[in-house]
Motif scaffolding. Sequence first.
Motif, PDB file in Angstrom:
ATOM      1  N   MET A 229       0.814  -1.216   0.000  1.00 22.28           N
ATOM      2  CA  MET A 229       0.000   0.000   0.000  1.00 22.28           C
ATOM      3  C   MET A 229       0.849   1.270   0.000  1.00 22.28           C
ATOM      4  SD  MET A 229      -3.030  -0.812  -0.487  1.00 22.28           S
ATOM      5  CE  MET A 229      -3.785   0.786  -0.224  1.00 22.28           C
ATOM      6  N   SER A 230       2.087   1.177   0.441  1.00 25.44           N
ATOM      7  CA  SER A 230       2.979   2.330   0.369  1.00 25.44           C
ATOM      8  C   SER A 230       3.228   2.713  -1.095  1.00 25.44           C
ATOM      9  CB  SER A 230       4.304   2.024   1.073  1.00 25.44           C
ATOM     10  OG  SER A 230       5.169   3.131   0.973  1.00 25.44           O
ATOM     11  N   CYS A 231       3.365   1.713  -1.959  1.00 26.98           N
ATOM     12  CA  CYS A 231       3.514   1.974  -3.389  1.00 26.98           C
ATOM     13  C   CYS A 231       2.286   2.715  -3.922  1.00 26.98           C
ATOM     14  CB  CYS A 231       3.689   0.671  -4.159  1.00 26.98           C
ATOM     15  SG  CYS A 231       5.166  -0.275  -3.758  1.00 26.98           S
ATOM     16  N   VAL A 232       1.121   2.228  -3.537  1.00 24.35           N
ATOM     17  CA  VAL A 232      -0.143   2.839  -3.977  1.00 24.35           C
ATOM     18  C   VAL A 232      -0.204   4.299  -3.536  1.00 24.35           C
ATOM     19  CG1 VAL A 232      -2.648   2.796  -3.674  1.00 24.35           C
ATOM     20  CG2 VAL A 232      -1.396   0.654  -4.024  1.00 24.35           C
ATOM     21  N   ARG A 233       0.086   4.562  -2.262  1.00 19.49           N
ATOM     22  CA  ARG A 233       0.030   5.937  -1.739  1.00 19.49           C
ATOM     23  C   ARG A 233       1.049   6.839  -2.436  1.00 19.49           C
ATOM     24  NH1 ARG A 233      -0.859   3.026   2.986  1.00 19.49           N
ATOM     25  NH2 ARG A 233       1.349   3.079   3.531  1.00 19.49           N
ATOM     26  N   ASN A 234       2.250   6.317  -2.692  1.00 20.55           N
ATOM     27  CA  ASN A 234       3.275   7.121  -3.372  1.00 20.55           C
ATOM     28  C   ASN A 234       2.848   7.498  -4.788  1.00 20.55           C
ATOM     29  OD1 ASN A 234       5.156   7.296  -1.293  1.00 20.55           O
ATOM     30  ND2 ASN A 234       6.090   5.345  -1.830  1.00 20.55           N
ATOM     31  N   ILE A 235       2.322   6.544  -5.526  1.00 18.32           N
ATOM     32  CA  ILE A 235       1.888   6.822  -6.898  1.00 18.32           C
ATOM     33  C   ILE A 235       0.721   7.799  -6.896  1.00 18.32           C
ATOM     34  CG2 ILE A 235       0.843   5.822  -8.966  1.00 18.32           C
ATOM     35  CD1 ILE A 235       2.460   3.227  -8.244  1.00 18.32           C
ATOM     36  N   GLU A 236      -0.287   7.550  -6.056  1.00 18.41           N
ATOM     37  CA  GLU A 236      -1.436   8.458  -5.998  1.00 18.41           C
ATOM     38  C   GLU A 236      -1.009   9.854  -5.565  1.00 18.41           C
ATOM     39  OE1 GLU A 236      -5.139   5.393  -5.141  1.00 18.41           O
ATOM     40  OE2 GLU A 236      -4.206   6.397  -3.436  1.00 18.41           O
ATOM     41  N   GLY A 237      -0.125   9.943  -4.588  1.00 13.96           N
ATOM     42  CA  GLY A 237       0.329  11.248  -4.102  1.00 13.96           C
ATOM     43  C   GLY A 237       1.089  12.032  -5.144  1.00 13.96           C
ATOM     44  N   LYS A 238       1.965  11.358  -5.881  1.00 17.15           N
ATOM     45  CA  LYS A 238       2.765  12.060  -6.897  1.00 17.15           C
ATOM     46  C   LYS A 238       1.942  12.438  -8.115  1.00 17.15           C
ATOM     47  CE  LYS A 238       7.072  10.212  -5.365  1.00 17.15           C
ATOM     48  NZ  LYS A 238       8.451   9.993  -5.676  1.00 17.15           N
TER      49      LYS A 238
ATOM     50  N   VAL B 201      -5.356   3.939  -7.666  1.00 19.03           N
ATOM     51  CA  VAL B 201      -4.423   2.859  -7.926  1.00 19.03           C
ATOM     52  C   VAL B 201      -4.920   1.613  -7.191  1.00 19.03           C
ATOM     53  CG1 VAL B 201      -2.038   2.072  -7.673  1.00 19.03           C
ATOM     54  CG2 VAL B 201      -2.500   4.457  -8.244  1.00 19.03           C
ATOM     55  N   LEU B 202      -4.991   0.498  -7.920  1.00 21.97           N
ATOM     56  CA  LEU B 202      -5.492  -0.753  -7.371  1.00 21.97           C
ATOM     57  C   LEU B 202      -4.355  -1.769  -7.315  1.00 21.97           C
ATOM     58  CD1 LEU B 202      -8.767  -0.825  -9.466  1.00 21.97           C
ATOM     59  CD2 LEU B 202      -8.512  -0.093  -7.082  1.00 21.97           C
ATOM     60  N   LEU B 203      -3.882  -2.039  -6.110  1.00 21.59           N
ATOM     61  CA  LEU B 203      -2.743  -2.936  -5.915  1.00 21.59           C
ATOM     62  C   LEU B 203      -3.036  -4.334  -6.436  1.00 21.59           C
ATOM     63  CD1 LEU B 203       0.090  -3.432  -4.734  1.00 21.59           C
ATOM     64  CD2 LEU B 203      -1.013  -3.898  -2.537  1.00 21.59           C
ATOM     65  N   ASP B 204      -4.201  -4.889  -6.110  1.00 21.44           N
ATOM     66  CA  ASP B 204      -4.516  -6.266  -6.491  1.00 21.44           C
ATOM     67  C   ASP B 204      -4.647  -6.455  -7.999  1.00 21.44           C
ATOM     68  OD1 ASP B 204      -6.860  -4.739  -6.434  1.00 21.44           O
ATOM     69  OD2 ASP B 204      -8.113  -6.476  -6.003  1.00 21.44           O
ATOM     70  N   GLN B 205      -5.046  -5.398  -8.707  1.00 29.15           N
ATOM     71  CA  GLN B 205      -5.179  -5.467 -10.161  1.00 29.15           C
ATOM     72  C   GLN B 205      -3.956  -4.925 -10.884  1.00 29.15           C
ATOM     73  OE1 GLN B 205      -8.935  -3.840 -11.500  1.00 29.15           O
ATOM     74  NE2 GLN B 205     -10.005  -4.708  -9.751  1.00 29.15           N
ATOM     75  N   LYS B 206      -3.034  -4.331 -10.112  1.00 28.10           N
ATOM     76  CA  LYS B 206      -1.826  -3.710 -10.678  1.00 28.10           C
ATOM     77  C   LYS B 206      -2.170  -2.707 -11.780  1.00 28.10           C
ATOM     78  CE  LYS B 206       1.528  -6.897  -9.097  1.00 28.10           C
ATOM     79  NZ  LYS B 206       1.727  -6.345  -7.797  1.00 28.10           N
TER      80      LYS B 206
END
Length: 66
Positions: free
Chosen positions: A26-35, A47-52
């Motif tokens: 979820m850190s990846c998700v938050r970083n991508i959404e934030g940027k 951003v959906l982690l489970d669906q990439k």
Amino acid sequence: MTFPVFLLLIGDCDMMILHIDNMTCMSCVRNIEGKMSGKDGVKSIEVLLDQKTGRLIVSLMISRIG
């Protein structure tokens, strides 16, 4: 990250669905959404982690000739 794999016209916006490799948490998700959420033209991002995938709504720019 790869190029958009799906484009859908929604009024004055486009929806892009992107395939995103190498997301592991979820850190990846938050970083991508934030940027991405602070970028010009980006109206929303999910951003959906489970669906990439990432779903972006971006402003549609239309230019007319003539």
